[in-house]
Design a protein around this motif. Structure first.
Motif, PDB file in Angstrom:
ATOM      1  N   MET A  94     -23.713  -2.321  -6.574  1.00  0.00           N
ATOM      2  CA  MET A  94     -22.202  -2.391  -6.873  1.00  0.00           C
ATOM      3  C   MET A  94     -21.613  -3.902  -6.212  1.00  0.00           C
ATOM      4  N   ILE A  95     -22.003  -3.996  -4.754  1.00  0.00           N
ATOM      5  CA  ILE A  95     -21.549  -5.051  -3.884  1.00  0.00           C
ATOM      6  C   ILE A  95     -22.983  -5.566  -3.288  1.00  0.00           C
ATOM      7  N   LYS A  96     -23.126  -6.930  -3.535  1.00  0.00           N
ATOM      8  CA  LYS A  96     -24.189  -7.509  -2.514  1.00  0.00           C
ATOM      9  C   LYS A  96     -23.625  -8.887  -2.130  1.00  0.00           C
ATOM     10  N   LEU A  97     -23.615  -8.977  -0.748  1.00  0.00           N
ATOM     11  CA  LEU A  97     -23.309 -10.430  -0.038  1.00  0.00           C
ATOM     12  C   LEU A  97     -24.672 -10.832   0.457  1.00  0.00           C
ATOM     13  N   ASN A  98     -24.747 -11.986   0.539  1.00  0.00           N
ATOM     14  CA  ASN A  98     -25.892 -12.664   0.778  1.00  0.00           C
ATOM     15  C   ASN A  98     -25.391 -13.931   1.708  1.00  0.00           C
ATOM     16  N   LYS A  99     -25.894 -14.033   2.911  1.00  0.00           N
ATOM     17  CA  LYS A  99     -25.470 -15.139   3.782  1.00  0.00           C
ATOM     18  C   LYS A  99     -24.324 -15.873   3.663  1.00  0.00           C
ATOM     19  N   LEU A 100     -23.207 -14.876   3.460  1.00  0.00           N
ATOM     20  CA  LEU A 100     -21.842 -15.029   3.339  1.00  0.00           C
ATOM     21  C   LEU A 100     -21.174 -15.662   4.632  1.00  0.00           C
ATOM     22  N   ASN A 122      -7.098  -5.350  -9.902  1.00  0.00           N
ATOM     23  CA  ASN A 122      -6.072  -4.380 -10.573  1.00  0.00           C
ATOM     24  C   ASN A 122      -6.971  -3.037 -11.407  1.00  0.00           C
ATOM     25  N   LYS A 123      -8.040  -3.580 -11.718  1.00  0.00           N
ATOM     26  CA  LYS A 123      -9.030  -2.747 -12.653  1.00  0.00           C
ATOM     27  C   LYS A 123     -10.042  -1.832 -11.685  1.00  0.00           C
ATOM     28  N   HIS A 124     -10.639  -2.685 -10.952  1.00  0.00           N
ATOM     29  CA  HIS A 124     -11.799  -2.159 -10.345  1.00  0.00           C
ATOM     30  C   HIS A 124     -11.860  -1.847  -8.774  1.00  0.00           C
ATOM     31  N   ILE A 125     -10.758  -2.356  -8.114  1.00  0.00           N
ATOM     32  CA  ILE A 125     -10.634  -2.032  -6.769  1.00  0.00           C
ATOM     33  C   ILE A 125      -9.310  -1.426  -6.232  1.00  0.00           C
ATOM     34  N   GLY A 126      -9.367  -0.168  -5.675  1.00  0.00           N
ATOM     35  CA  GLY A 126      -8.399   0.226  -4.871  1.00  0.00           C
ATOM     36  C   GLY A 126      -8.037  -0.064  -3.574  1.00  0.00           C
ATOM     37  N   PHE A 127      -6.948  -0.127  -3.035  1.00  0.00           N
ATOM     38  CA  PHE A 127      -6.542  -0.643  -1.485  1.00  0.00           C
ATOM     39  C   PHE A 127      -5.741   0.374  -1.095  1.00  0.00           C
ATOM     40  N   VAL A 128      -6.418   0.832   0.403  1.00  0.00           N
ATOM     41  CA  VAL A 128      -5.349   1.791   1.330  1.00  0.00           C
ATOM     42  C   VAL A 128      -5.213   1.064   2.688  1.00  0.00           C
ATOM     43  N   VAL A 167      -5.585   6.203  -8.742  1.00  0.00           N
ATOM     44  CA  VAL A 167      -4.856   6.563  -9.876  1.00  0.00           C
ATOM     45  C   VAL A 167      -5.575   5.762 -11.145  1.00  0.00           C
ATOM     46  N   THR A 168      -5.926   4.537 -10.833  1.00  0.00           N
ATOM     47  CA  THR A 168      -6.674   3.706 -12.103  1.00  0.00           C
ATOM     48  C   THR A 168      -8.254   3.826 -11.930  1.00  0.00           C
ATOM     49  N   ASN A 169      -8.639   4.848 -11.275  1.00  0.00           N
ATOM     50  CA  ASN A 169     -10.119   5.391 -11.076  1.00  0.00           C
ATOM     51  C   ASN A 169     -10.949   4.138 -10.960  1.00  0.00           C
ATOM     52  N   PRO A 170     -10.792   3.240  -9.571  1.00  0.00           N
ATOM     53  CA  PRO A 170     -11.434   2.271  -9.423  1.00  0.00           C
ATOM     54  C   PRO A 170     -13.063   2.385  -9.069  1.00  0.00           C
ATOM     55  N   ASP A 171     -13.780   1.290  -9.108  1.00  0.00           N
ATOM     56  CA  ASP A 171     -15.077   1.277  -8.927  1.00  0.00           C
ATOM     57  C   ASP A 171     -15.151   1.546  -7.200  1.00  0.00           C
ATOM     58  N   ILE A 172     -14.489   0.972  -6.644  1.00  0.00           N
ATOM     59  CA  ILE A 172     -14.716   0.951  -5.114  1.00  0.00           C
ATOM     60  C   ILE A 172     -13.135   0.940  -4.663  1.00  0.00           C
ATOM     61  N   LEU A 173     -13.271   1.789  -3.214  1.00  0.00           N
ATOM     62  CA  LEU A 173     -11.942   2.010  -2.569  1.00  0.00           C
ATOM     63  C   LEU A 173     -12.042   1.379  -1.255  1.00  0.00           C
ATOM     64  N   MET A 175     -12.837  -7.408   4.726  1.00  0.00           N
ATOM     65  CA  MET A 175     -12.259  -6.582   3.580  1.00  0.00           C
ATOM     66  C   MET A 175     -11.420  -7.400   2.579  1.00  0.00           C
ATOM     67  N   SER A 176     -10.813  -8.691   3.404  1.00  0.00           N
ATOM     68  CA  SER A 176     -10.030  -9.540   2.511  1.00  0.00           C
ATOM     69  C   SER A 176     -10.873 -10.253   1.443  1.00  0.00           C
ATOM     70  N   VAL A 177     -12.170 -10.706   1.819  1.00  0.00           N
ATOM     71  CA  VAL A 177     -13.272 -11.071   1.006  1.00  0.00           C
ATOM     72  C   VAL A 177     -13.561 -10.163  -0.030  1.00  0.00           C
ATOM     73  N   LEU A 178     -13.926  -9.008   0.357  1.00  0.00           N
ATOM     74  CA  LEU A 178     -14.387  -8.079  -0.469  1.00  0.00           C
ATOM     75  C   LEU A 178     -13.340  -7.572  -1.571  1.00  0.00           C
ATOM     76  N   GLY A 179     -12.209  -7.566  -1.184  1.00  0.00           N
ATOM     77  CA  GLY A 179     -11.040  -7.181  -2.223  1.00  0.00           C
ATOM     78  C   GLY A 179     -10.700  -8.271  -2.974  1.00  0.00           C
ATOM     79  N   LEU A 180     -11.245  -9.454  -2.881  1.00  0.00           N
ATOM     80  CA  LEU A 180     -10.950 -10.724  -3.580  1.00  0.00           C
ATOM     81  C   LEU A 180      -9.638 -11.136  -3.343  1.00  0.00           C
ATOM     82  N   LEU A 181      -9.179 -10.895  -1.899  1.00  0.00           N
ATOM     83  CA  LEU A 181      -7.816 -11.544  -1.378  1.00  0.00           C
ATOM     84  C   LEU A 181      -7.925 -12.693  -0.850  1.00  0.00           C
TER      85      LEU A 181
END
Length: 234
Positions: A1-7, A82-88, A157-163, A48-54
């Motif tokens: 689902m997520i892969k980070l490489n030498k980020l 909006n479609k794939h990521i939920g934030f808390v 509520v949007t049934n995101p892929d990742i929280l 977390m900001s990078v993972l959340g595309l912020l």
């Protein structure tokens, strides 16, 4: 689902360059519950900001469900969030002038879903977080723990892929913190993929994988088996 490489990610001013993330390698599989720990300033929030595309990153690769995050426009990032990521968030980030139901409905409204569908989905997640009787209340009428459960309902509520969950118990006492963690463990058992930043070593044991950050580097990655705390949370 997520892969980070030498980020890598850095912050610069006219005097100094600070490396916030250094050569981060991380893989997240569907259904995992990952806790990220480390001292203040170690890069947890930046990650977390990078993972959340912020936030952008300087170099390396970030694949999210097969998409290369480097090439996404701001509009594409917003649509994916909006479609794939939920934030808390630690501070709940609820809108005081809206009822519980209206706070939860916001992501669905942004997606352009019909009012009848929105009402049904809001009703379903309110039952899931055991707050059906509080749908018409305002945030100020709720306890901290209840507000965080509303924030979780809004995130799922949007049934995101990742929280993505940032210090979910940071503003809560131990009783409310335990309730929130039990809810997160339950969501994970139902299939939600969760990445959580926490300072609490007790709650980090609820995750199936622990990641330790120090000075922007991953220094430990450990798969966790059944623990006493996990029993309590479930």
């Amino acid at each position: 689902m997520i892969k980070l490489n030498k980020l890598n990610k850095s912050y610069k001013n006219e005097f100094i360059k600070t490396l916030a993330l250094q050569d981060i390698d991380l893989e997240v599989y569907p259904g995992e519950f990952i806790s990220i720990m480390g001292p203040s300033g170690c890069g947890k929030s930046t990650l977390m900001s990078v993972l959340g595309l912020l936030d952008n990153f300087d170099s390396g690769k970030y694949l999210l469900s097969g998409l290369e995050a480097t090439d996404l426009s701001l509009d594409q990032r917003a649509k994916i969030r909006n479609k794939h990521i939920g934030f808390v968030f630690q501070s709940f980030n609820l809108i005081d002038s809206l009822t519980v139901a209206d706070n939860i409905a916001m992501p669905l409204q942004y997606q352009g879903q019909k009012a009848k569908e929105i009402a049904q989905k809001v009703e379903n997640v309110l039952a899931q977080v055991n707050l059906s009787s509080r749908s018409k209340h305002f945030p100020a009428q709720l306890s901290g723990g209840q507000q965080q459960r509303v924030a979780i309902a809004r995130a799922i509520v949007t049934n995101p892929d990742i929280l993505l969950v940032d210090e979910p118990t940071g503003n809560l006492d131990s009783k409310n913190g335990d309730q929130v963690m039990r809810l997160l463990v339950q969501l994970n058992k139902q299939g939600s993929t969760i990445i959580m930043v926490t300072h609490d070593t007790r709650y980090s044991q609820c995750a199936s994988k622990q990641v330790q950050l120090i000075d922007g580097k991953i220094v430990m990655e450990n798969n966790v088996k059944e623990t006493e705390v996990m029993h309590e949370a479930s």
